[in-house]
Design a protein around this motif. Structure first.
Motif, PDB file in Angstrom:
ATOM      1  N   ASN A   9       0.557  -1.228   0.177  1.00 44.45           N
ATOM      2  CA  ASN A   9      -0.199   0.119  -0.033  1.00 44.45           C
ATOM      3  C   ASN A   9       0.792   1.528  -0.108  1.00 44.45           C
ATOM      4  OD1 ASN A   9      -2.038  -1.238   0.226  1.00 44.45           O
ATOM      5  ND2 ASN A   9      -2.425  -0.607   1.896  1.00 44.45           N
ATOM      6  N   ASN A  56      -6.154   9.290  -3.584  1.00 45.08           N
ATOM      7  CA  ASN A  56      -6.034   8.012  -2.514  1.00 45.08           C
ATOM      8  C   ASN A  56      -7.321   6.971  -2.161  1.00 45.08           C
ATOM      9  OD1 ASN A  56      -3.376   7.366  -1.649  1.00 45.08           O
ATOM     10  ND2 ASN A  56      -3.483   9.343  -1.665  1.00 45.08           N
ATOM     11  N   TYR A  94      -6.159  -0.272  -2.579  1.00 43.84           N
ATOM     12  CA  TYR A  94      -6.685  -0.162  -1.222  1.00 43.84           C
ATOM     13  C   TYR A  94      -7.034  -1.663  -0.227  1.00 43.84           C
ATOM     14  CZ  TYR A  94      -4.228   4.083  -1.409  1.00 43.84           C
ATOM     15  OH  TYR A  94      -2.883   4.891  -1.351  1.00 43.84           O
TER      16      TYR A  94
END
Length: 381
Positions: free
Chosen positions: A64, A109, A117
């Motif tokens: 990550n 993100n 993620y």
């Protein structure tokens, strides 16, 4: 050494030098601490960006961090934008509302979250393997371009207003801050144009060509960062900010209409008398000999509101305060150069005597008014 090894070596040097410069900026004693800290943060984030070129890979459980690291670049231009504000305006302070500049970083993100993620390790490995073909990455690259040029244009607009306010309210040290920041922003624009062209090679050229493009960009970026830091350290006089509360004369002039025009026409004689009184004051009291003279200080001496004095000079006399004051300095310098009893004085001594504190700004102003340098003017006499 193969190309990947060479790129890794260059990247390691860039990361090390960047972190060293950032540490120096954070610890060096300076009046403008906020500007130094913002620029140091920019250099640290640049070092994190450079680290993506190192020959390494994150362990699967920390993969990550690789995507998170790649999005750090979206914080670089906001820091430069805030740095420019901190340099230009002496009363600039960071506030909670400035966190809005992190929005592209946060959005990117969030975009990576569903297909990266929140996925398992194997899916993440597959995502990394075809990273350049993922739709999220295309969105990422478009976002970078939009954000970068938004800040480049915004900085140019800030500098334009800064220069106008400076010329209407200050006299020295010339417009050095404007010139430096303008050069810096031009370099950023050129560098990013080259970087964008290099990124296209990822899809249109061979891998070797793309790798050499990365080497070139890291070396150029490192040289530019070193230049920025050395410039800031060697020329601290560049970073004397102005007050952000100052307004341009045009911002508080009354709107033109028939009744206002009639009143202005009826006041022509009053304005002419004020201009004459101001010129007499400048000639007799010589306030321009103070190298740090501002329009606020002159207004206090002349006993008029600063707004009225600004309108009188910048609007009715159609001059910037900067040029208005320097005209008197140049005229006095010309008189000294003509005086045979003072021919032993050097140009440097003369410029300090008439209120300048920079040889470059004196030469520029002198040539603007006479089309000659001070030395050429003296020789011509």
């Amino acid at each position: 050494m193969d190309k990947l090894g060479f790129l890794d070596g260059v990247a390691r040097i860039a990361v090390f030098v960047s972190l060293l410069l950032a540490l120096f900026l954070l610890t060096v004693k300076t009046e403008n601490k906020l500007a130094n800290r913002l620029f140091a943060c920019f250099i640290i984030f640049s070092a994190i960006d450079f680290s993506g070129l190192l020959d390494y890979s994150f362990p699967l459980e920390y993969v990550n961090l690789e995507i998170f690291r790649s999005t750090i670049c979206l914080l670089e231009m906001p820091l430069i934008y805030l740095y420019v504000l901190a340099v230009c305006y002496s009363d600039f302070r960071l506030k909670w509302r400035h966190l809005i500049y992190t929005l592209p970083f946060v959005v990117m993100n969030v975009v990576f979250m569903p297909r990266f993620y929140l996925q398992s390790g194997i899916v993440k490995e597959q995502f990394i393997a075809v990273y350049n073909q993922m739709s999220e990455v295309y969105f990422f690259q478009i976002l970078i371009e939009l954000q970068y040029w938004f800040y480049i244009i915004s900085i140019f607009l800030i500098l334009k207003k800064y220069r106008e306010i400076y010329l209407e309210n200050y006299t020295n040290p010339s417009t050095s801050t404007y010139k430096w920041l303008f050069q810096m922003n031009c370099v950023f624009a050129v560098m990013h144009s080259i970087t964008a062209s290099k990124n296209l090679l990822r899809y249109t050229a061979s891998r070797d060509t793309f790798l050499w493009g990365n080497v070139l960009m890291v070396v150029m970026a490192l040289c530019v960062i070193c230049w920025f830091v050395m410039k800031a350290l060697n020329h601290p006089e560049l970073f004397r900010g102005i007050n952000s509360q100052l307004q341009l004369t045009k911002d508080f002039l009354p709107e033109e209409n028939d009744s206002v025009t009639e009143v202005v026409n009826n006041q022509d004689e009053v304005i002419s008398a004020q201009i004459l009184a101001l010129k007499n004051y400048m000639t007799e009291k010589q306030p321009y000999l103070d190298p740090s003279l501002t329009i606020q200080e002159l207004a206090n001496q002349f006993n008029v509101p600063v707004r009225d004095l600004s309108i009188l000079i910048n609007h009715h006399m159609n001059q910037h305060f900067f040029d208005f004051v320097n005209e008197y300095r140049i005229q006095k310098a010309m008189n000294i150069l003509k005086d045979q009893s003072k021919n032993q004085l050097t140009v440097l001594e003369i410029l300090y005597e008439v209120g300048f504190n920079s040889k470059s700004s004196f030469n520029t102003s002198f040539k603007k008014h006479t089309n000659l340098t001070p030395t050429a003017y003296r020789n011509a006499l």
